[in-house]
Design an enzyme around this catalytic site. Structure first.
Site, short mmCIF file in Angstrom:
data_model
loop_
_atom_site.label_atom_id
_atom_site.label_comp_id
_atom_site.label_asym_id
_atom_site.label_seq_id
_atom_site.Cartn_x
_atom_site.Cartn_y
_atom_site.Cartn_z
N ASP A 49 39.85 27.49 49.52
CA ASP A 49 41.11 27.87 49.55
C ASP A 49 42.09 27.24 49.09
OD1 ASP A 49 42.85 30.02 52.16
OD2 ASP A 49 43.44 29.53 50.19
N GLU A 62 50.80 34.21 56.04
CA GLU A 62 50.53 33.31 56.56
C GLU A 62 51.25 32.52 57.59
OE1 GLU A 62 48.67 32.23 52.02
OE2 GLU A 62 48.33 30.65 53.63
C1 GLC Z 1 46.39 31.38 50.35
C2 GLC Z 1 45.51 31.99 51.27
C3 GLC Z 1 44.52 32.84 50.58
C4 GLC Z 1 44.69 33.03 49.01
C5 GLC Z 1 44.87 31.96 48.41
C6 GLC Z 1 45.13 32.11 47.02
O1 GLC Z 1 46.62 29.93 50.77
O2 GLC Z 1 45.05 31.37 52.61
O3 GLC Z 1 44.02 34.01 51.52
O4 GLC Z 1 43.52 33.97 48.60
O5 GLC Z 1 45.60 30.93 48.91
O6 GLC Z 1 46.60 32.90 46.72
#
Ligand code: GLC
Length: 669
Positions: free
Chosen positions: A349, A540
């Site tokens: 991530d 988030e």
């Molecule tokens: C974020 C998220 C993830 C996402 C990634 C790219 O922090 O946790 O779900 O795919 O970054 O945007």
């Protein structure tokens, strides 16, 4: 993602020299491999049976599409230098990297973080941007195409004009896996047609505490329901062998695993639960967190998986030893790759590696050795390459691990058909946001509405009754779309094509409609009141109850957004109170990413209560069930608590006493 704003500058990418370069690349490739000026094969009609063989003769094996993926990977890997291999394991963010960086570093992938869009945020603008990065990749020695990833988590939400579906919690309420698969397929088509071949979705999180800001990204609290909706993977990828179609994208079940099981109060920084610690036994973890990944991997063949930011702390080993999922070899390698047989690749991530204890090289080494195959390093992609190179040269990361990671990545690129068709196939470009796609989204909205109360059968509404429409979310398409829409956090001023709930009501009724968001206008005593309340957008940890406040979107003008509390705002409570006291009857629709607390005194005044979730661009789907064009069939995907204090509360709990239980939903005839 961390709490600092994502880069959303939209530096225009140079218009692609796609046609000229593609021809040049293929010619150079053949010439470079078989020697310049190689005698051309005798001209034979393409239809001749031997033509394919003749056309492929003299090409390096990895460029021969008639060979198996396994053979092509083996051949290509044998030609790669360590630098080229580590480049493939590196993903950068589009705002921080250029096509020239892709060429120089042999980057394997580029991503758009939430809201990171081209200056021309149109289907063509996206395709040109992605193809410009592909130009960079095809200018490398081995011309390994670049993978472009986005979060098309409820449609290609970053793209202006895309069909924006209900977020997963609403799709969970439909209990309709076929519809979920269809929505995913439409999303795949609108995504691939505009360039990105990779979608960081579906989230297969099982949301157990609705105070979590990502509850709406979950299909629900039941691992069985989430497992059923893992079919979204097939919607994105199609069946085996279809990944190279122009309407399919690589899927990424996420966030492996236990992201929705964290304990409130265990998060680091100013989040309260997102990215926290999952304190659980291995058995419970398997039952709640791992369950949806079995069908995603074994039945639908997901080609990539993203680990969670969260940590796991095994209760049987004595609580107090949380281990980050990005460092968890027992789960990433032991369970995901060995026990589940996952042969795709693990993408970290957003800077997830940075949360592993230790210095930078330790973080990199630990993540790769645990089973991460590609690092999402939006800004520190050069530093990642340097650190991993040092760790391999020092013998602390084996070449066997590197070759395994690179093989997994290359295999997906071959399956996607990128070596044969590296540039965007734009044949479906005109179908982005089409009437047909929006019709499916409207159906999903209608099926996602959950009828919780229907005193005196106030629903369905009469089309002739005078209406009085109020509430903060009646006429706000940004609020009804929620996070991951045009920007990472979404926004009340993020206007996209589509219909608001109010517009749907106005189209459906023949009666007079009075509109007053705060119910300041007098309420006619013979009117039916419709009050649409709920949350403003978040994503988030910024959606965590008691979490931090976002203030970075252009539409916010620096004003911090409200701290989330899972309660109705004072303005919405006043509007409900006034309308439901003075109108003949009233219906309240809650547009939110999760259940909200409804004070008993207010609830007693409400005749009809509907959970509307986050319907996306097709708000008219709500009117379809309000006025009886479609029946209410939705059922709660999560428990609706009497108060926030009851969280976490889930079906099966011992003293289970919610306001409305998991699976509840009234029907209309
Ligand atoms: C974020 C998220 C993830 C996402 C990634 C790219 O922090 O946790 O779900 O795919 O970054 O945007």
């Amino acid at each position: 993602m961390d709490a600092t704003p994502r880069s959303t500058d939209a530096a225009p990418r140079s218009p692609s020299r796609r046609a000229a370069l593609a021809l040049g690349a293929v010619t150079a490739l053949v010439a470079g491999t078989v020697g310049v000026g190689a005698a051309a094969a005798p001209a034979t009609p393409a239809s001749a049976p031997g033509h394919a063989a003749a056309k492929d003769r003299g090409k390096p094996a990895y460029l021969n599409p008639r060979l198996s993926t396994e053979k092509r990977v083996k051949d290509l890997l044998s030609r790669m230098t360590l630098a080229e291999k580590i480049g493939q394991m590196t993903q950068a963010e589009r705002a921080n990297a250029t096509p020239a960086d892709v060429t120089e570093l042999g980057l394997g992938s580029i991503l758009s973080g939430g809201g990171s869009v081209p200056a021309d945020n149109s289907p063509e603008g996206w395709a040109d941007m992605v193809d410009a990065f592909q130009d960079g990749a095809l200018a490398t020695r081995l011309k390994i195409p670049v993978l472009y990833g986005v979060d098309a988590v409820h449609g290609h939400g970053n793209l202006y004009g895309a069909t924006v579906f209900p977020h997963n919690i609403g799709l969970g309420a439909t209990r309709d896996p076929k519809l979920v698969e269809k929505a995913a397929h439409i999303t795949a088509e609108e995504t691939r047609a505009t360039g990105p071949q990779w979608n960081f979705a579906p989230c297969l999180c099982v949301a157990r505490d609705d105070r979590w800001g990502r509850t709406y990204e979950s299909f629900g609290e039941s691992p069985r329901l989430v497992s059923q909706m893992a079919v979204a993977v097939r919607g994105f990828q199609g069946r085996r062998g279809q990944l190279d179609n122009p309407d399919r994208v690589l899927a990424t079940p996420k966030h492996f695993a236990g992201d929705g099981l964290t304990t409130f109060g265990t998060a680091a920084g100013d989040y309260t639960i997102d990215q926290g610690i999952t304190i659980v036994s291995r058995q419970e973890f398997a039952r709640l967190a791992l369950a949806p990944y079995w069908p995603a991997i074994q039945r639908y063949g997901a080609g990539s998986v993203m680990p969670s930011f969260s940590s796991v702390d095994w209760t049987e080993d004595g609580v107090g030893n949380p281990l980050k999922m990005h460092a968890h070899s027992e789960l990433l390698t032991g369970v995901l790759k060995r026990r589940m047989g996952f042969d795709g690749f693990v993408i970290s991530d957003w800077e997830g590696i940075h949360q592993i204890p230790g210095d930078w090289n330790t973080q990199v080494r630990t993540a790769i050795n645990a089973g991460v195959d590609m690092a999402m390093e939006p800004a520190q992609f050069r530093q990642f390459i340097t650190a991993l190179t040092e760790e391999v040269e020092a013998g602390r990361v084996s070449m066997r691990r590197i070759d395994d990671a690179v093989s997994r990545i290359l295999a997906q690129k071959f399956e996607l058909g990128l070596f044969e068709k590296p540039y965007t196939d734009r044949r479906h470009l005109d179908e982005v946001g089409s009437r047909q796609h929006r019709k499916v989204a409207r159906e999903a909205v209608a099926k996602s509405q959950v009828l919780l109360k229907n005193r005196g059968r106030v629903l369905p509404l009469s089309k002739r009754a005078p209406l009085y429409v109020a509430g903060s979310n009646a006429d706000n398409i940004g609020n009804q779309a929620g996070g991951w829409t045009l920007t990472w956090q979404g926004g009340s001023t993020n206007v996209i094509p589509g219909t608001t709930i109010l517009e749907g009501i106005e189209d459906a009724t023949r009666g007079d409609v009075t509109v007053s968001e705060t119910a300041a206008e007098p309420v006619p005593s013979d009117a039916t009141g419709v009050v649409v309340v709920g949350e403003t957008p978040y994503a988030e940890g910024f959606g965590d109850v008691g979490g931090p406040q976002w203030a970075y979107d252009p539409g916010d003008n620096g004003v911090p957004r409200p701290v989330k509390d899972m309660k109705l705002s004072a303005a919405d409570q006043q509007a409900v109170d006034k309308v439901c006291t003075q109108a003949a009857e009233c219906v309240v629709i809650v547009v939110s990413g999760r259940p909200l607390e409804i004070p008993p005194a207010l609830l007693s005044k409400i005749d009809g209560l509907v959970a509307g979730w986050l319907p996306g661009s097709e708000g008219d789907g709500v009117a379809d069930v309000l006025f009886g064009k479609k029946r209410f069939t939705g059922r709660l995907p999560v428990t609706w608590p009497r108060s926030v204090d009851q969280e976490p509360i889930n079906v099966g709990d011992a003293d289970y006493d919610p306001l409305y239980p998991y699976g509840f939903g009234l029907r209309t005839r």
